[in-house]
Enzyme design. Structure first.
Site, PDB file in Angstrom:
ATOM      1  N   TYR A  98       0.846  -1.197   0.000  1.00  0.00           N
ATOM      2  CA  TYR A  98       0.000   0.000   0.000  1.00  0.00           C
ATOM      3  C   TYR A  98       0.890   1.261   0.000  1.00  0.00           C
ATOM      4  CZ  TYR A  98      -2.541   3.771   2.281  1.00  0.00           C
ATOM      5  OH  TYR A  98      -3.045   4.992   2.600  1.00  0.00           O
ATOM      6  N   LYS A 193     -10.890  -1.104   6.384  1.00  0.00           N
ATOM      7  CA  LYS A 193     -11.393  -1.800   5.196  1.00  0.00           C
ATOM      8  C   LYS A 193     -12.473  -2.824   5.596  1.00  0.00           C
ATOM      9  CE  LYS A 193      -8.142   0.473   3.023  1.00  0.00           C
ATOM     10  NZ  LYS A 193      -7.661   1.420   4.016  1.00  0.00           N
TER      11      LYS A 193
HETATM   12  C1  LIG Z   1      -3.231  -2.784   2.415  1.00  0.00           C
HETATM   13  C2  LIG Z   1      -3.285  -1.587   3.320  1.00  0.00           C
HETATM   14  N1  LIG Z   1      -2.553  -1.580   4.445  1.00  0.00           N
HETATM   15  C3  LIG Z   1      -2.558  -0.531   5.292  1.00  0.00           C
HETATM   16  C4  LIG Z   1      -3.316   0.597   5.022  1.00  0.00           C
HETATM   17  C5  LIG Z   1      -3.282   1.753   5.971  1.00  0.00           C
HETATM   18  O1  LIG Z   1      -4.416   1.751   6.744  1.00  0.00           O
HETATM   19  P1  LIG Z   1      -5.130   3.088   7.297  1.00  0.00           P
HETATM   20  O2  LIG Z   1      -5.566   3.878   6.121  1.00  0.00           O
HETATM   21  O3  LIG Z   1      -6.242   2.540   8.123  1.00  0.00           O
HETATM   22  O4  LIG Z   1      -4.096   3.811   8.087  1.00  0.00           O
HETATM   23  C6  LIG Z   1      -4.105   0.633   3.869  1.00  0.00           C
HETATM   24  C7  LIG Z   1      -4.944   1.800   3.565  1.00  0.00           C
HETATM   25  O5  LIG Z   1      -5.488   1.950   2.499  1.00  0.00           O
HETATM   26  C8  LIG Z   1      -4.066  -0.485   2.985  1.00  0.00           C
HETATM   27  O6  LIG Z   1      -4.770  -0.495   1.841  1.00  0.00           O
END
Ligand SMILES: Cc1ncc(COP(=O)(O)O)c(C=O)c1O
Length: 390
Positions: A98, A193
């Protein structure tokens, strides 16, 4: 107990007032009978809170973990994990992470907090691990390219290299994949998510196989003060109640939409990626380590402007960052979630311009297929208009 029952019944809900649904404790402080004691288990909400504790017990049960901790966001969870490593650690990570995770890692490298090596596949990651490492961090499927990595194989290599093995399983949720059963020591989730599932909260989770590591992370979480707030913990629990139903239905719909995209409405404008397709790279490995293909679909357009025009014409799917909500969404990661990733860390990422990510929600899949067909028709119309222009 079978998974759908277990999700609702384990661990048993206990409350001093016999409330049948999880109550929300907002109190920041808890009365102590003497200055040293906290006989109820709680003294200050940053350190612990009954609503959060109930959520974390449920998350640990779901993951088969010794302990689970919840954070204000997925990145707060990652930050806590990185902060728990020895001084100036060596981190090996998959390149298809990500964008926000890559940015966080990139910042740490720039501040000389640690060394980072990115690998695009098992061979590159194993090569990097040969030099020794403190942490191996991967996503499978990757975001947004849906690249697959063999997690059992990487768990063995990480163990031999003495590296802690962490898997970000946000795209799957524990309903579809339990990395601790595959040999990982840490699972990370953006609970924003699928775990939350309604795009109405941000939250993160770390679940660990080892109690001592859980204790170390909990101490750090308390020191940093980034735990999930009680209301969000309560809301996240409410999301968990329907996790199984949502994820299974969204996955079925995504498979139906994928079938239509590669079948009756096969388009000359894009290639379709979904782990349900026999042609999906690494699909067989994925089938061995997960309970389904999930509900994200990537469309790789022949040209980035086409992807934008398709998106403009696309109804029902809201243009948003993030995924995993009950409502279908679409995004262009290169311009959105991955836009702030430093160029040198983007090399191995599959967030190329022209890649459109769809997150399939709970709408009737036939409506989603119709919307996609109409958007594709606008591209076809453009082509034939161009073709007929003298
Ligand atoms: C695969 C993945 N990991 C971690 C994150 C980070 O999470 P957060 O947006 O809740 O901080 C995201 C956010 O889109 C993600 O898609």
């Amino acid at each position: 107990m079978r998974p759908h029952s277990r999700l609702l019944q384990r661990p048993p809900h206990e409350d001093p007032h016999r409330a049948s649904a999880p109550p929300l404790y907002l109190s920041a402080t808890y009365r102590l009978s003497d200055p040293e004691g906290s006989e109820g288990g709680f003294d200050y909400a940053r350190s612990g809170n009954p609503t959060r504790a109930e959520l974390e017990a449920r998350l640990a049960d779901l993951e088969g973990a010794a302990r689970a901790l919840s954070f204000a966001s997925g990145l707060a969870a990652l930050r806590c994990l990185l902060g728990s490593l020895p001084a100036r650690p060596r981190v090996v990570a998959s390149a298809d992470l990500y964008g926000g995770s890559l940015r966080l890692l990139g910042d740490a490298v720039e501040n000389r907090d640690f060394d980072l090596v990115l690998g695009r596949d098992e061979e590159e990651l194993e090569q990097a691990l040969r030099g020794g490492a403190d942490l191996l961090l991967v996503e499978s499927p990757g975001n947004p390219g849906l690249g697959i990595l063999d997690l059992r194989r990487l768990a063995r290599t990480a163990r031999d290299a003495g590296a802690l093995f962490a898997v970000d399983a946000s795209l799957m949720s524990p309903w579809l994949m339990k990395p601790l059963e595959l040999g990982a020591e840490v699972v990370l989730h953006s609970a924003t998510k699928f775990l939350g599932g309604h795009a109405d909260l941000t939250a993160g989770v770390l679940a660990v196989a080892n109690e001592a590591l859980g204790e170390r992370l909990a101490r750090r979480q308390n020191a940093e003060g980034n735990a999930l707030a009680p209301f969000d913990a309560w809301l996240l629990m409410r999301g968990l109640d329907t996790l199984g139903l949502r994820v299974e239905r969204q996955q079925e719909s995504a498979t139906e939409v994928t079938r239509a995209l590669v079948g009756e409405m096969r388009s000359p404008h894009f290639r379709v990626f979904h782990p349900s397709l026999a042609s999906h790279p690494g699909g067989e490995v994925h089938a061995r380590q997960a309970r389904g293909p999930g509900s994200l679909i990537s469309l790789k357009f022949r040209s980035p402007p086409q992807a934008r025009r398709f998106l403009e014409a696309l109804e029902i799917f809201a243009l948003t960052v993030s995924f995993g909500s009950v409502r279908s969404t679409a995004s262009l990661p290169a311009a959105m979630s991955h836009a702030s990733v430093p160029q040198d860390l983007r090399r191995g990422s599959r967030a190329e311009a022209g890649l459109l990510r769809l997150s399939i929600g709970l709408e009737d899949p036939r409506d989603l297929i119709d919307a996609l067909r109409r958007a594709d028709a606008t591209l076809r119309d453009e082509r034939s208009a161009r073709g007929s222009t003298p």
